[in-house]
Write an enzyme that holds these catalytic residues in place. Structure first.
Site, mmCIF file in Angstrom:
data_model
loop_
_atom_site.group_PDB
_atom_site.id
_atom_site.type_symbol
_atom_site.label_atom_id
_atom_site.label_comp_id
_atom_site.label_asym_id
_atom_site.label_seq_id
_atom_site.Cartn_x
_atom_site.Cartn_y
_atom_site.Cartn_z
ATOM 1 N N GLY A 1 2.374 -5.159 7.505
ATOM 2 C CA GLY A 1 1.394 -5.913 6.736
ATOM 3 C C GLY A 1 0.237 -6.312 7.627
ATOM 4 C CB SER A 2 -2.378 -8.823 7.128
ATOM 5 O OG SER A 2 -1.575 -9.962 6.898
ATOM 6 C CG ASN A 3 -3.280 -7.644 13.016
ATOM 7 O OD1 ASN A 3 -3.478 -6.664 12.326
ATOM 8 N ND2 ASN A 3 -3.023 -7.577 14.302
ATOM 9 C CD GLU B 1 7.905 0.851 10.941
ATOM 10 O OE1 GLU B 1 6.717 0.918 10.623
ATOM 11 O OE2 GLU B 1 8.775 0.333 10.221
ATOM 12 C CD GLU C 1 4.165 -0.248 13.663
ATOM 13 O OE1 GLU C 1 2.932 -0.112 13.715
ATOM 14 O OE2 GLU C 1 4.906 -0.057 14.642
ATOM 15 C CG ASN D 1 -0.427 0.027 2.487
ATOM 16 O OD1 ASN D 1 0.727 -0.348 2.664
ATOM 17 N ND2 ASN D 1 -1.187 0.475 3.463
ATOM 18 C CB CYS E 1 -2.054 0.740 8.367
ATOM 19 S SG CYS E 1 -0.786 1.987 8.217
ATOM 20 C CB VAL F 1 1.397 -12.070 7.280
ATOM 21 C CG1 VAL F 1 2.855 -12.281 6.910
ATOM 22 C CG2 VAL F 1 0.489 -12.668 6.214
ATOM 23 N N GLY F 2 1.784 -10.994 10.270
ATOM 24 C CA GLY F 2 2.678 -10.407 11.270
ATOM 25 C C GLY F 2 2.913 -11.346 12.449
#
Ligand code: NAD
Length: 488
Positions: A233-235, A469, A255, A157, A289, A237-238
């Site tokens: 990325g997504s939760n 970050e 994140e 994104n 996000c 995968v995170g």
């Protein structure tokens, strides 16, 4: 000015060279505004390619960490200059690859330039503290050292800003990097790498490996020679990436998603609040996000706010991000479009009332793109899926409340905690919001969004692994502290 050319074939960038994937495979990166256009062919790498990149990064780490911060900073300054010169080309690659409008893509690219310059300067700042010792003949101090090889796993994104805001601090603090971009935006990632190559970055210091997340991302997270993993990325995968890093004692930073509220108090300037809701919720087709998702409005002004919002939403022009009249582009890929449509269906099934949008546009000129209309629901309750789960699309849920206290309760009723806004003129309301809102980015009379690049960025609850970050906060993740005790 170099112009962007579609349908080129791209390679991985390993040890200072462009190399084809050992699998011999590539796949097309498709333009979401027109599925018939191939933006470029990108490598579908295998684990062997990733292993080569990590080995190159490991070998380069020894010399890179021995350079001074100022010397490393010079490479970042050079990369910033090249990216600035090639900004139109990079922005076009981004728009064609993931659909955001050209002005947004250009803005993001220039942010990448600014991030590089910021971290180039960070190479000259202090990285430790002297701590008084109780021994008069000793000196005690901290110094920060790099983690070694850092793995960067990035989403589609913000395909320029996110890889750069992870890579630049990693490099300036003396780490070498293996970047695994989202496969949907691998062409844009290759363009960033071309800029670093043109800037003369030494071989092996920064490497690019393109491929499936489940193959390359997973192997990067599990690789024993990778000292730190920074993931956005997504939760779903995170969590896996974090668990893989934890299992082998590597540092990790995650994140992830958001479900971001905006509160409209009864005393708000409603025109500004409408503008912020539309911009925060629908720019980038809601695929941020930090995108506004829950719109929580004091009942006294609910009807007026709703009318103003709906009348402006009718004006939004959908279209190819390359065309100057387009305000909102398509979803970034077909999967994302289907996810958004399925949430719109779920919203109706669960009893919310559709006020605007809700389907793909009727315009036959948009039929080949992954477009969806900007969508507004009312009658949304906190238990509904569209009030709880991240949709990542242009969908707003209107939720009336009777008081500020209730507004903050509704705003907090989510597993996420990234960005949150309030529109009010009342200082007491602002202070309550700052105190009680569980979000990493708390914004007063400003839309839900990220922040300026010199300030810490990150979320609470399920939005983040709680490190930050951007700005000077980045040093916390990208270095380890050594405490030194010296006795004469
Ligand atoms: P995603 O989780 O599907 O993919 C992110 C990255 O992980 C990609 O590079 C992908 O290839 C890789 N990946 C996929 N499977 C993997 C695996 N098994 N192991 C390791 N890596 C793997 O996310 P996305 O669809 O690219 O991006 C959208 C998500 O990103 C949203 O949830 C959004 O909220 C989040 N996001 C968060 C922030 C933030 O700063 N909080 C910023 C932007 C996007």
């Amino acid at each position: 000015m170099t112009t962007f050319q579609v349908e080129q074939t791209y390679s991985n960038y390993i040890n200072g060279e462009w190399v084809k994937a050992t699998t011999g495979e590539t796949e097309p990166s498709i333009n979401p505004a027109n599925r018939k256009q191939v933006v470029g062919y990108v490598p579908t790498s295998g684990v062997e390619d990733l292993n080569q990149a990590v080995a190159a990064a490991k070998a380069a780490a020894k010399d890179w960490r021995r350079l001074t911060g100022a010397e490393r900073g010079n490479y970042l300054f050079q990369a910033a200059n090249v990216l600035e010169r090639r900004a139109d080309e990079v922005a076009e690659a981004m728009t064609r690859e993931m659909g955001k409008t050209l002005p947004e893509a250009k803005g993001e690219t220039m942010r990448g330039v600014a991030i590089l310059r910021y971290y180039a300067g960070e190479g000259m700042r202090k990285t430790g503290d002297v701590i008084p010792s109780t021994d008069s003949e000793a000196l005690m101090f901290t110094t920060r050292v790099p983690l070694g090889v850092v793995g960067v796993i990035a989403p589609w994104n913000f395909p320029v800003a996110i890889p750069i805001w992870k890579t630049a601090p990693a490099l300036i603090y003396g780490n070498t990097v293996v970047l695994k971009p989202a496969q949907e935006t691998a062409v844009t990632a290759a363009k960033i790498m071309e800029c670093f190559e043109e800037a003369g970055i030494p071989a092996g210091v920064l490497n690019l490996v393109c491929g499936r997340g489940s193959v390359i991302g997973n192997a990067l997270a599990e690789h024993p020679d990778v000292g730190g993993i920074t993931f956005t990325g997504s939760n779903e995968v995170g969590k896996r990436v974090g668990a893989a890093a934890l299992a082998r004692g590597a540092k990790y930073q995650l994140e992830m998603g958001g479900k971001n509220p905006i509160i409209i108090a009864a005393d708000a300037d409603l025109d500004l609040a409408v503008e912020a809701t539309i911009s925060g919720g629908l720019k980038s087709t809601g695929q941020k996000c930090t995108a506004t998702s829950k719109v929580i409005i004091e009942r006294k002004v609910y009807d007026v706010f709703k009318e103003k919002l709906l009348s402006q939403i009718q004006e939004i022009r959908l279209g190819d991000g390359m065309a100057s009249g387009s305000w909102m582009g398509p979803c970034a890929n077909e999967g994302q479009l289907n996810t958004v449509l399925s949430y719109i269906q779920k919203g109706q099934d669960e009893g919310a009332v559709l006020l605007a949008g809700g389907k793909r546009p009727d315009d036959p000129g948009l039929a080949e793109g992954f477009y969806v209309q900007p969508t507004v629901f009312e009658g949304v309750e906190s238990h509904m899926s569209i009030a709880r789960e991240e949709i990542f699309g242009p969908v707003l849920a209107l939720m009336p409340v009777d008081s500020l206290e209730e507004a903050i309760e509704v705003a907090n009723d989510t597993d996420y905690g990234l960005s949150a806004s309030i529109y009010t003129q009342n200082v007491g309301a602002m202070l309550s919001f700052i105190r009680d809102m569980d979000a990493g980015l708390v914004r007063i009379n400003a839309e839900t969004a990220g922040v300026e690049l010199q300030a810490p960025f990150g979320g609470m609850k399920m939005s983040s692994s709680h490190s930050r970050e951007q700005g000077q906060a980045a040093i916390e993740f990208f270095t380890a502290i050594k405490t030194v005790f010296v006795k004469s």
